[in-house]
Design a protein around this motif. Structure first.
Motif, PDB file in Angstrom:
ATOM      1  N   SER A 649       0.838  -1.193   0.000  1.00 29.95           N
ATOM      2  CA  SER A 649       0.000   0.000   0.000  1.00 29.95           C
ATOM      3  C   SER A 649       0.875   1.245   0.000  1.00 29.95           C
ATOM      4  O   SER A 649       1.940   1.290   0.615  1.00 29.95           O
ATOM      5  N   LEU A 650       0.425   2.303  -0.701  1.00 30.25           N
ATOM      6  CA  LEU A 650       1.186   3.547  -0.748  1.00 30.25           C
ATOM      7  C   LEU A 650       1.354   4.153   0.640  1.00 30.25           C
ATOM      8  O   LEU A 650       2.299   4.910   0.886  1.00 30.25           O
ATOM      9  N   GLU A 651       0.433   3.825   1.560  1.00 30.32           N
ATOM     10  CA  GLU A 651       0.533   4.392   2.898  1.00 30.32           C
ATOM     11  C   GLU A 651       1.811   3.943   3.595  1.00 30.32           C
ATOM     12  O   GLU A 651       2.340   4.645   4.446  1.00 30.32           O
ATOM     13  N   THR A 652       2.273   2.732   3.235  1.00 28.82           N
ATOM     14  CA  THR A 652       3.493   2.230   3.882  1.00 28.82           C
ATOM     15  C   THR A 652       4.736   2.943   3.370  1.00 28.82           C
ATOM     16  O   THR A 652       5.815   2.787   3.931  1.00 28.82           O
ATOM     17  N   TYR A 653       4.606   3.709   2.269  1.00 32.70           N
ATOM     18  CA  TYR A 653       5.752   4.383   1.683  1.00 32.70           C
ATOM     19  C   TYR A 653       5.854   5.846   2.103  1.00 32.70           C
ATOM     20  O   TYR A 653       6.762   6.550   1.657  1.00 32.70           O
ATOM     21  N   ARG A 654       4.926   6.323   2.923  1.00 31.77           N
ATOM     22  CA  ARG A 654       4.947   7.726   3.316  1.00 31.77           C
ATOM     23  C   ARG A 654       6.125   8.016   4.237  1.00 31.77           C
ATOM     24  O   ARG A 654       6.663   7.140   4.904  1.00 31.77           O
ATOM     25  N   GLY A 655       6.529   9.288   4.286  1.00 27.40           N
ATOM     26  CA  GLY A 655       7.615   9.687   5.163  1.00 27.40           C
ATOM     27  C   GLY A 655       7.714  11.191   5.230  1.00 27.40           C
ATOM     28  O   GLY A 655       7.023  11.926   4.501  1.00 27.40           O
ATOM     29  N   SER A 656       8.577  11.668   6.099  1.00 28.60           N
ATOM     30  CA  SER A 656       8.752  13.118   6.275  1.00 28.60           C
ATOM     31  C   SER A 656      10.208  13.540   6.087  1.00 28.60           C
ATOM     32  O   SER A 656      10.573  14.661   6.398  1.00 28.60           O
ATOM     33  N   GLU A 657      11.042  12.627   5.561  1.00 33.08           N
ATOM     34  CA  GLU A 657      12.462  12.923   5.414  1.00 33.08           C
ATOM     35  C   GLU A 657      12.699  13.975   4.308  1.00 33.08           C
ATOM     36  O   GLU A 657      11.837  14.240   3.476  1.00 33.08           O
ATOM     37  N   THR A 658      13.923  14.538   4.354  1.00 29.21           N
ATOM     38  CA  THR A 658      14.321  15.531   3.358  1.00 29.21           C
ATOM     39  C   THR A 658      15.066  14.829   2.217  1.00 29.21           C
ATOM     40  O   THR A 658      16.006  14.060   2.463  1.00 29.21           O
ATOM     41  N   LEU A 659      14.635  15.128   1.007  1.00 26.72           N
ATOM     42  CA  LEU A 659      15.220  14.503  -0.175  1.00 26.72           C
ATOM     43  C   LEU A 659      15.794  15.574  -1.094  1.00 26.72           C
ATOM     44  O   LEU A 659      15.299  16.700  -1.128  1.00 26.72           O
ATOM     45  N   LEU A 660      16.822  15.193  -1.862  1.00 30.71           N
ATOM     46  CA  LEU A 660      17.377  16.057  -2.904  1.00 30.71           C
ATOM     47  C   LEU A 660      17.343  15.283  -4.220  1.00 30.71           C
ATOM     48  O   LEU A 660      17.937  14.208  -4.331  1.00 30.71           O
ATOM     49  N   ILE A 661      16.628  15.838  -5.207  1.00 31.52           N
ATOM     50  CA  ILE A 661      16.545  15.208  -6.527  1.00 31.52           C
ATOM     51  C   ILE A 661      17.459  15.968  -7.480  1.00 31.52           C
ATOM     52  O   ILE A 661      17.329  17.179  -7.651  1.00 31.52           O
ATOM     53  N   VAL A 662      18.390  15.222  -8.118  1.00 32.02           N
ATOM     54  CA  VAL A 662      19.347  15.814  -9.061  1.00 32.02           C
ATOM     55  C   VAL A 662      19.044  15.231 -10.447  1.00 32.02           C
ATOM     56  O   VAL A 662      19.220  14.038 -10.676  1.00 32.02           O
ATOM     57  N   ASP A 663      18.572  16.078 -11.363  1.00 26.53           N
ATOM     58  CA  ASP A 663      18.249  15.615 -12.730  1.00 26.53           C
ATOM     59  C   ASP A 663      18.314  16.812 -13.667  1.00 26.53           C
ATOM     60  O   ASP A 663      17.842  17.900 -13.328  1.00 26.53           O
ATOM     61  N   ASP A 664      18.891  16.598 -14.857  1.00 20.42           N
ATOM     62  CA  ASP A 664      19.041  17.707 -15.804  1.00 20.42           C
ATOM     63  C   ASP A 664      17.784  17.971 -16.611  1.00 20.42           C
ATOM     64  O   ASP A 664      17.722  18.953 -17.361  1.00 20.42           O
ATOM     65  N   VAL A 665      16.750  17.117 -16.493  1.00 17.74           N
ATOM     66  CA  VAL A 665      15.506  17.290 -17.247  1.00 17.74           C
ATOM     67  C   VAL A 665      14.430  17.832 -16.302  1.00 17.74           C
ATOM     68  O   VAL A 665      14.124  17.219 -15.271  1.00 17.74           O
ATOM     69  N   LYS A 666      13.867  18.969 -16.684  1.00 16.16           N
ATOM     70  CA  LYS A 666      12.900  19.641 -15.805  1.00 16.16           C
ATOM     71  C   LYS A 666      11.698  18.764 -15.519  1.00 16.16           C
ATOM     72  O   LYS A 666      11.230  18.681 -14.368  1.00 16.16           O
ATOM     73  N   GLU A 667      11.164  18.078 -16.559  1.00 19.25           N
ATOM     74  CA  GLU A 667       9.978  17.247 -16.364  1.00 19.25           C
ATOM     75  C   GLU A 667      10.241  16.128 -15.366  1.00 19.25           C
ATOM     76  O   GLU A 667       9.365  15.790 -14.537  1.00 19.25           O
ATOM     77  N   GLN A 668      11.430  15.531 -15.425  1.00 25.04           N
ATOM     78  CA  GLN A 668      11.765  14.455 -14.492  1.00 25.04           C
ATOM     79  C   GLN A 668      11.774  14.985 -13.059  1.00 25.04           C
ATOM     80  O   GLN A 668      11.255  14.330 -12.137  1.00 25.04           O
ATOM     81  N   ARG A 669      12.354  16.157 -12.851  1.00 30.00           N
ATOM     82  CA  ARG A 669      12.427  16.715 -11.493  1.00 30.00           C
ATOM     83  C   ARG A 669      11.033  17.012 -10.955  1.00 30.00           C
ATOM     84  O   ARG A 669      10.710  16.675  -9.803  1.00 30.00           O
ATOM     85  N   GLU A 670      10.207  17.622 -11.800  1.00 31.60           N
ATOM     86  CA  GLU A 670       8.885  18.025 -11.325  1.00 31.60           C
ATOM     87  C   GLU A 670       7.991  16.828 -11.059  1.00 31.60           C
ATOM     88  O   GLU A 670       7.223  16.810 -10.073  1.00 31.60           O
ATOM     89  N   VAL A 671       8.049  15.792 -11.913  1.00 31.48           N
ATOM     90  CA  VAL A 671       7.239  14.595 -11.674  1.00 31.48           C
ATOM     91  C   VAL A 671       7.638  13.943 -10.361  1.00 31.48           C
ATOM     92  O   VAL A 671       6.793  13.549  -9.540  1.00 31.48           O
ATOM     93  N   ALA A 672       8.964  13.810 -10.127  1.00 30.65           N
ATOM     94  CA  ALA A 672       9.432  13.188  -8.888  1.00 30.65           C
ATOM     95  C   ALA A 672       9.016  14.011  -7.672  1.00 30.65           C
ATOM     96  O   ALA A 672       8.636  13.459  -6.628  1.00 30.65           O
ATOM     97  N   ARG A 673       9.099  15.363  -7.797  1.00 30.73           N
ATOM     98  CA  ARG A 673       8.696  16.208  -6.664  1.00 30.73           C
ATOM     99  C   ARG A 673       7.213  16.041  -6.354  1.00 30.73           C
ATOM    100  O   ARG A 673       6.819  15.930  -5.185  1.00 30.73           O
ATOM    101  N   GLU A 674       6.349  16.002  -7.377  1.00 31.50           N
ATOM    102  CA  GLU A 674       4.911  15.844  -7.144  1.00 31.50           C
ATOM    103  C   GLU A 674       4.615  14.501  -6.490  1.00 31.50           C
ATOM    104  O   GLU A 674       3.782  14.407  -5.586  1.00 31.50           O
ATOM    105  N   MET A 675       5.315  13.425  -6.990  1.00 35.41           N
ATOM    106  CA  MET A 675       5.057  12.096  -6.424  1.00 35.41           C
ATOM    107  C   MET A 675       5.482  12.013  -4.973  1.00 35.41           C
ATOM    108  O   MET A 675       4.708  11.590  -4.106  1.00 35.41           O
ATOM    109  N   LEU A 676       6.712  12.416  -4.685  1.00 34.53           N
ATOM    110  CA  LEU A 676       7.237  12.258  -3.333  1.00 34.53           C
ATOM    111  C   LEU A 676       6.696  13.329  -2.392  1.00 34.53           C
ATOM    112  O   LEU A 676       6.499  13.076  -1.190  1.00 34.53           O
ATOM    113  N   GLY A 677       6.439  14.516  -2.924  1.00 39.37           N
ATOM    114  CA  GLY A 677       5.849  15.547  -2.077  1.00 39.37           C
ATOM    115  C   GLY A 677       4.460  15.167  -1.612  1.00 39.37           C
ATOM    116  O   GLY A 677       4.045  15.473  -0.488  1.00 39.37           O
TER     117      GLY A 677
END
Length: 788
Positions: A649-677
């Motif tokens: 379940s997605l509920e088991t994947y929740r968290g409050s930690e701080t993450l840093l996403i490094v990617d040269d493609v804007k779409e990749q960064r924004e998709v990852a931020r929306e998912m993990l945020g």
């Protein structure tokens, strides 16, 4: 006999005297050439000097009369001036008597002739210029002349001296004839002298030498006895010495004959015992063959000599031998030919022969002299080398395709980021039953299918990021047989029955779940499509122990080494694979299906790449009209599978930690931020490795680093991680990549980024990878996230 001696003597005389004559003639020609030019130049210069002297003397006479007027101050007295002009004209014209064949004319500026040494001269002076001229050509009284003139400004006169062309060239022609006559006379004198000396000193002694030589041929040994110290005397002395030697030791000739026989025996010994096959071919038959030739043929000498050469040659090469070796007619140049061809032994064995043959004449007829070696072993080795080169070319082709595919796949993964990621986010926010879901679900499915094709391309060129884990083939097959993909395949091929016969205690293997499942799906689909009339497709698994190296299919070209293997067998009762297609089924984009409708040409290359990535082997058996059987051998392991976690379940994947996403493609960064945020994480974004390093310098560590492997421009993921762990040792990280050099991925993992996920990623894959990596680092989980 007499005429023969005379002809021989004449040839000797001519051969010796002709070079002397040629040398004399050459000297004469060179002398004429080098003497004629200076003589002509001298005469021309002399004549031109007289012309210039005449005009200069005319100017001098005029200046003398002018000086007389000026000295008496009578330059303005018209009568005295006129008298001085008349006197000047007469004195100028009298110059002609002092110079042979030189004539003078005095002309005023208005082209009026005021005086001429030739009465009633006819000439129209139209090109005179003030000053002094060079020697020029003109026509006076209808005759060509050479002239020179000078200008006398006080009375505006042109003093002209000229000579007729005949008088100008006459001495030159005479000089030429004199030079020719002198040189020719010298040549004739020298030739006569040489001839007389040659007759006395050379020709007469030659006659005696020729006569004495003819006597030796008839058995007469007469000495010359010429008492001379020159070359002829030396020849005569040598001849007398030879005659004396022949007279004193006639047995020496017999010794020479004995040596010749010994030489012949030596030649026969070398020929008969040579390791090379030596033969003589005339009129299409063997007229000589040494022992080596007889040995390799298997025939006796008598049998070989009764055979035609072409009977000895393989039927497929007879035309070549007939044209290239036996076809010399004697009209062409004597050129050696070099060919390789097959021959047949008496026992019927086919072997290879390399022959060097040269045409010659033997007893007045054409004969081919052949030297040959049996090169059967070399031909076999050459064929094996050609096969290796072919495989090398295939590998190079795959490498080139891999470079292109890798670049394309990298770009496609970036493009697919939004197509795969945003539908997940939208579906989380749209409740079940909402009509919008039926539009979003096809978008999601299309994106995933496109991502799967990209992975097929990467797998084919072995550029994908493969994370291996302990697996059981039976479980993978069970999962495939319960999948929607399998159900769809059955609907498309309802006449094909699928039977599974799986060994219960099947050994586990170490591999990639997604790649192995794709391999099974490709092989089952191919088996079904190869059975248009229906039939049974069987899926089997078994344990097999190989105790001796077993040859695999010719297409793979390797043997299976000894060891324990888990074997996957998929067979059908379809049309089979034509023999000419077997060698090409693993080529990229080679397919007999309709491209874009029922096939992409990637299925079998993906299968081969997957098997090779798993250190496995493929064996293929196919008969047209009866079906095909694929056997895939994977190295087995006796390790047990870890316990499976069921909570996804997605509920088991929740968290409050701080993450840093490094990617040269804007779409990749924004998709990852929306998912993990959306799952509660605090997400920071940077577009390059350099900015990620600066982030750590300013803000300190984060709980997890999500790192793209390839970033352009700038440093890549591996170099970025190296710099970060130099600042923050032990920094937790996972790799997110759709295409990467395998070794760079492995190096990053060795540095501490244990997990690798494949782009474009779904919400479930990304969230699971992040949570499990965070938990693994915290000691709550000991597994490594594998590629889904």
């Amino acid at each position: 006999m007499f005429q023969g001696r005379l002809a021989a003597r004449n040839r000797v005389v001519l051969s010796m005297i002709l070079p002397i004559l040629l040398v004399g003639l050459t000297i004469t020609v060179v002398s004429v050439y080098f003497w004629t030019k200076p003589v002509i130049s001298f005469i021309e210069k002399h004549t031109e000097t007289e012309l210039e002297l005449a005009s200069d003397m005319g100017i001098q006479k005029c200046e003398e009369r002018l000086d007389d007027l000026l000295s008496l101050r009578l330059e303005n007295d018209h009568e005295m001036v006129e008298s001085a002009r008349t006197a000047a004209i007469q004195q100028v014209l009298r110059i002609q008597g002092k110079l042979d064949n030189i004539h003078l004319i005095i002309v005023e500026d208005n082209n009026t002739i005021v005086g001429s040494s030739v009465p009633e001269v006819k000439w129209e002076p139209s090109h005179l210029a003030r000053g002094k001229s060079s020697i020029i050509r003109d026509v006076i009284d209808g005759s060509p002349v050479r002239m020179h003139y000078r200008y006398f400004p006080f009375w505006n006169w042109h003093i002209i001296s000229y000579i007729h062309e005949d008088n100008y060239t006459g001495p030159i022609d005479l000089a030429k004839r004199m030079v020719y006559l002198v040189c020719l006379s010298v040549l004739l004198l020298v030739t006569a002298t040489v001839f007389l000396l040659f007759e006395d000193l050379v020709n007469k002694p030659l006659k005696r030498i020729i006569h004495a030589a003819e006597g030796i041929a008839q058995g007469r040994y007469n000495k010359l006895k010429l008492q001379r110290q020159d070359e002829i005397g030396q020849v005569a002395q040598a001849f007398d010495t030879m005659v004396q030697s022949l007279e004193e030791d006639k047995d020496w000739i017999q010794a020479i004959m004995s040596k010749l026989k010994e030489s012949e025996e030596r030649y026969r010994l070398l020929t008969e015992n040579s390791l090379a096959n030596i033969m003589m071919i005339q009129d299409g038959r063997f007229i000589y063959a040494n022992r080596a030739t007889i040995a390799v043929s298997g025939y006796s000498a008598d049998e070989l000599y009764r055979m035609e050469v072409l009977e000895f040659v393989h039927p497929d090469d007879r035309e070549l031998v007939r044209e290239r070796i036996l076809g010399w007619t004697g009209d062409e140049d004597l050129v050696a030919v070099h060919h390789e061809f097959r021959y047949l032994t008496k026992q019927g064995e086919t072997r290879w022969l390399e022959m060097m043959a040269v045409p010659s004449l033997y007893k007045g007829k054409t004969v081919m002299l052949g030297h040959a070696m049996d090169i059967t072993d070399r031909v076999i080795a050459r064929a094996e080398q050609a096969e290796l080169e072919k495989k090398l070319q295939q590998a190079q082709k795959m490498e080139a395709i891999g470079a292109v595919v890798g670049a394309v796949a990298h770009d496609l993964n970036n493009i697919l980021a939004g197509v795969v990621g945003y539908p997940d986010l939208l579906l989380l926010q749209i409740p079940e039953g909402n009509p919008l879901r039926k539009y979003i679900l096809p978008i999601q499915e299309s994106g995933q299918r496109a991502a799967a094709i990209v992975q097929d391309l990467l797998t084919m060129v072995r550029k994908g990021v493969v994370v291996k884990e302990l697996l059981n083939l039976n479980s993978i097959i069970d999962g495939y047989l319960r999948s929607p993909e399998f159900e769809k395949m059955k609907k498309l091929h309802p006449s094909v029955a699928i039977e599974a016969n799986l060994q219960a205690d099947l050994f586990n293997i170490c591999g990639s779940l997604i790649h192995l499942r794709k391999t099974i799906a490709n092989l089952v689909l191919n088996a079904a499509e190869a059975s248009p009339e229906g039939g049974v497709t069987r899926i089997e698994t078994l344990n097999r122990y190989i105790d001796t190296a077993t040859a695999a299919s010719l297409e793979v070209g390797v043997s299976i080494p000894e060891g324990e293997y888990t074997v996957l067998c998929i067979s059908d009762q379809g049309v089979g694979i034509p023999k000419e297609d077997l060698a090409r089924i693993f080529e990229p984009f080679y397919t007999k299906k309709v491209m874009g409708r029922s096939g992409t040409g990637l299925g079998m290359p993906v299968v081969l790449s997957t098997v090779q990535d798993h250190a496995g082997y493929i064996s293929i058996h196919s008969v047209e009209g009866q079906g095909t059987r694929f056997e895939l051998y994977f190295p087995a392991t006796r390790e047990n599978l870890p316990e499976q976690q069921t909570d996804s379940s997605l509920e088991t994947y929740r968290g409050s930690e701080t993450l840093l996403i490094v990617d040269d493609v804007k779409e990749q960064r924004e998709v990852a931020r929306e998912m993990l945020g959306g799952l509660g994480y605090k997400v920071n974004l940077v577009p390059s490795g350099e900015e990620a390093v600066e982030f750590f310098k300013k803000n300190g560590p984060v709980d997890l680093l999500i790192l793209d492997m390839i970033m352009d421009p700038g440093i890549d993921g591996l170099e970025t991680y190296r710099r970060i762990i130099a600042l923050r040792p032990g920094q937790k990280a996972i790799i997110a990549s759709g295409y990467s050099e395998t070794e760079r991925v492995r190096e990053t993992q060795r540095l501490g980024a244990h997990t690798c996920i494949v782009k474009p990623f779904t919400l479930d894959k990304l969230a699971s990878a992040v949570r499990k990596e965070l938990d693994r680092q915290a000691g709550r989980s000991a597994g490594t996230v594998s590629k889904a």
